[in-house]
Design an enzyme around this catalytic site. Structure first.
Site, PDB file in Angstrom:
ATOM      1  N   GLU A 133       0.833  -1.206   0.000  1.00 42.56           N
ATOM      2  CA  GLU A 133       0.000   0.000   0.000  1.00 42.56           C
ATOM      3  C   GLU A 133       0.869   1.258   0.000  1.00 42.56           C
ATOM      4  O   GLU A 133       0.587   2.231  -0.715  1.00 42.56           O
ATOM      5  CB  GLU A 133      -0.922  -0.021   1.234  1.00 42.56           C
ATOM      6  N   THR A 185      -5.480   9.023  -4.483  1.00 40.51           N
ATOM      7  CA  THR A 185      -5.179   9.301  -3.067  1.00 40.51           C
ATOM      8  C   THR A 185      -4.052  10.319  -2.923  1.00 40.51           C
ATOM      9  O   THR A 185      -4.117  11.220  -2.078  1.00 40.51           O
ATOM     10  CB  THR A 185      -4.796   7.982  -2.363  1.00 40.51           C
TER      11      THR A 185
HETATM   12  N1  HSE Z   1      -6.348   7.573   5.243  1.00 37.01           N
HETATM   13  C1  HSE Z   1      -6.096   7.615   3.829  1.00 37.01           C
HETATM   14  C2  HSE Z   1      -6.391   9.022   3.326  1.00 37.01           C
HETATM   15  C3  HSE Z   1      -6.951   6.619   3.159  1.00 37.01           C
HETATM   16  O1  HSE Z   1      -7.436   9.548   3.697  1.00 37.01           O
HETATM   17  O2  HSE Z   1      -5.584   9.568   2.582  1.00 37.01           O
HETATM   18  C4  HSE Z   1      -6.800   6.605   1.666  1.00 37.01           C
HETATM   19  O3  HSE Z   1      -7.795   5.771   1.112  1.00 37.01           O
END
Ligand code: HSE
Length: 320
Positions: A133, A185
């Protein structure tokens, strides 16, 4: 065992105030990885097939999240006599905020572990899934951990990695509204503030503590009331067309709480009642339409199991 097929579910990360530290697996959507043993090809990882991604994901196992996770799992297992061949079926849309890369990583880890007799626990596999990830999306475990372990998972600490599974409230239902657009992201992380005020820290700490209390006591109303975020949601809201309108529509239709799923653009809402879930889903879809976006919705309960072995795809489902 020569071949293992594993499903890993979609996940909703952050849940409002739990940025990078809280996530939950949701039933009914996910990715599937089949791992096949390659005897005599020590340490080799081959990505034989990827489908369901419109040809967009890397086919190179050193840059594909499933391939990276498989490689890291072989290393964790200390397998020296064989390699693995992988087939990845994407059920989750890319860049949607539903933990697509995390689901592929979790499925690959569990499949490779199972292929070699499942010596490692889900928690022991987590570093391998997180490594994958981190390479494709960023160093956060709030998708991979629930995809692997199931249920709600709290990341207590990253160094050392310490995760806590939380109980699942009985009646909780998630409504997911997926607009037909993407938000990588990394792009959604670039807009985040580098520093925050003490006031926002205090507010979000209170919300997160209340959210965990709601989860642990099975109190869906408290849980929903605590889905509030003064730090990340305001920074990302403008990246999602119609965000404020869709959130308001969900609440007006009876949702107990609503926010961005992971990095977005999917929004999630929570409720404890099937009829309300249907109304909320329709309201969110209509609100996205008013903002000029088509969308589709998914209603699902918490997936308590996480990554698990499933029967192999039938020959008819497997393309030549
Ligand atoms: N916690 C991460 C973000 C999750 O919000 O960037 C990404 O899916």
């Amino acid at each position: 065992m020569d071949s293992v097929t594993v499903f890993a579910p979609a996940t909703v990360a952050n849940l409002g105030p739990g940025f990078d530290v809280l996530g939950v697996a949701v039933e009914g959507m996910g990715d599937v990885v089949t791992a096949r043993r390659l005897d005599g090809r020590a340490g080799v990882v081959v990505l034989e097939q990827v489908e369901g991604d419109g040809g967009r994901l890397p086919r190179d196992p050193t840059t594909n999240t499933a391939g990276i996770a498989a490689r890291a799992t072989l290393d964790l297992l200390g397998v020296e006599e064989a390699g693995v061949a992988l087939a990845l079926h994407k059920g989750l849309p890319l860049n949607s905020g539903l933990g697509s890369s995390g689901a592929s990583a979790a499925a690959a880890c569990w499949a490779v572990n199972a292929l070699f007799g499942a010596p490692l626990s889900r928690t022991e596999l987590l570093p391998a899934a997180l490594e994958a990830e981190a390479r494709v999306s960023g160093w956060h475990a709030d998708n991979v951990a629930p995809a692997l372990l199931g249920g709600f998972v709290l990341i207590h600490s990253y160094a050392p990695l310490d995760v806590i599974r939380l109980p699942v409230p009985e009646d909780l239902i998630f409504v997911l509204a997926l607009p037909d657009c993407e938000l990588p992201t990394q792009q959604a992380r670039r807009v985040l503030p580098k520093t925050i005020s003490l006031r926002d820290h205090v507010a979000n700490s209170g919300h997160l503590a209340a959210l965990v209390a709601g989860i642990c006591t099975g109190n869906a109303r408290l849980l929903g009331r605590a889905v509030q975020d003064q730090i990340v949601e305001p920074a990302r809201a403008s990246l999602i067309p119609g965000f404020a309108r869709v959130k308001q529509a969900a609440i007006e239709a009876g949702a107990l709480g609503c926010s961005i799923s992971g990095a977005g653009p999917t929004l999630f809402a929570v409720t404890d009642d099937e009829a309300t879930a249907q109304r909320v889903a329709e309201a969110m879809r209509a609100a996205f339409a008013e903002a000029g976006l088509t969308s589709h919705t998914h209603i699902g309960r918490v997936d308590r199991e996480g990554a698990r072995q499933i029967p192999p795809p039938s020959r008819e489902e497997t393309p030549d």
